[in-house]
Design a protein around this motif. Structure first.
Motif: not given
Length: 316
Positions: A280-298
């Motif tokens: 828990k709390g370990q970094t597992i990935g980096l945010v990208g810019s796909t998906g319906r949003s106002t910008g990059p999201q998870l």
């Protein structure tokens, strides 16, 4: 707000009243055009003190103050994400406030991800509590054309003009044993909701909640972020899948055990692999810019006994 083949900017204006007037100043106070432009782009820099609260972490402090983790760290030289915070400690928050608000209107075309559904099948041949994924889900992809109104770097409104499916969604099929016992790790909410003690995987506002949106059921939370920002595992567990086919390269699925899964989508980069154990709390990935949003999201999901549930009921 740069005009490109996929971004047609129709109008640009200032939200504030802008005027010019003559004033007397010392010669050394006069800025060149380049210096004035840089000052406007940088904005007003203000420093605030923040007192560390119980259970705070660098990313949680960033989330509370609508900042990136890297921005919080930059205001405190000599520290990094592994630096331990002490309750009552005061840290510096350096915030930027724009001098001007630029409003742009136009039409933009983007490629967006369609999250896959989870289909649950009860199989009496499986033991109580046993779960198997017989078909890995695959996000679809669609092209959306929309009119927008944008203030500085944030899109305020979006009006969809046209959309076309480019890649079909493949549902994830989960087979589970019958008569499963509900999982209770902690019961700390007076409303009777179950609390699994999950932490927020990313510091950011919620762009889209769990539930119906525009006639479709959204199976998780879309948490706003910045391209390349790190996100963490909400629970410990074993990575069931991380990438694979072209349409699943942005997906991580973690098995907590006892029928609990967490899912993370729309990454720009994955930092774990299938079969790897994470904490828990370990970094597992980096945010990208796909998906319906106002910008990059998870896109974050919680799946219990093969069924999607509202993540807000389990995050602390």
């Amino acid at each position: 707000m740069q005009k490109t083949d996929t971004n047609q900017v129709d109008t640009v204006s200032f939200e504030e009243k802008v005027e010019t007037r003559s004033v007397e100043v010392a010669p050394e106070e006069v800025l060149t055009t380049e210096e004035a432009l840089e000052k406007l782009k940088q904005g007003d820099v203000r420093q605030e003190g923040y007192v560390v609260q119980p259970d705070d972490s660098w990313w949680l402090i960033a989330r509370k103050n609508e900042m990136r983790t890297s921005e919080v760290l930059a205001g405190n030289p000599g520290v990094n994400e592994d630096t331990i915070l002490q309750i009552g400690q005061t840290i510096n928050l350096v915030k930027l406030f724009p001098y001007l608000t630029v409003i742009a209107e136009g039409i933009r075309t983007e490629t967006e991800t369609i999250p896959f559904d989870v289909v649950t099948i009860v199989d009496s041949s499986l033991a109580n509590g046993e779960t198997k994924i017989t078909q890995t889900g695959s996000d679809g992809e669609k092209e959306i054309k929309y009119a927008y109104v944008q203030k500085n770097d944030k899109i305020m409104t979006k009006n969809i003009l046209d959309e076309q499916v480019l890649t079909d969604v493949v549902s994830q099929v989960v087979v589970k044993g019958p008569q499963r016992t509900p999982v209770v790790i902690a019961s700390s909410r007076g409303s009777g909701q179950l609390a699994l003690g999950m932490i927020w995987p990313l510091a950011g506002r919620i762009n889209s909640y769990y539930g119906y949106r525009e006639g479709e059921f959204h199976t998780g939370l879309d948490i706003n972020g910045y391209q390349g920002d790190p996100y963490v595992a909400a629970t410990s567990g074993t990575v069931v899948s991380a990438g694979g086919m072209a349409t699943t390269e942005t997906v991580i699925l973690i098995d907590y055990g006892n029928g609990i899964l967490t899912r993370y989508a729309h990454s720009s980069k994955l930092l774990v692999a299938a079969g790897q154990k994470v904490s828990k709390g370990q970094t597992i990935g980096l945010v990208g810019s796909t998906g319906r949003s106002t910008g990059p999201q998870l896109h974050f999901e919680v799946i219990i006994n093969g069924d999607n549930v509202n993540p807000l009921n389990y995050l602390r």
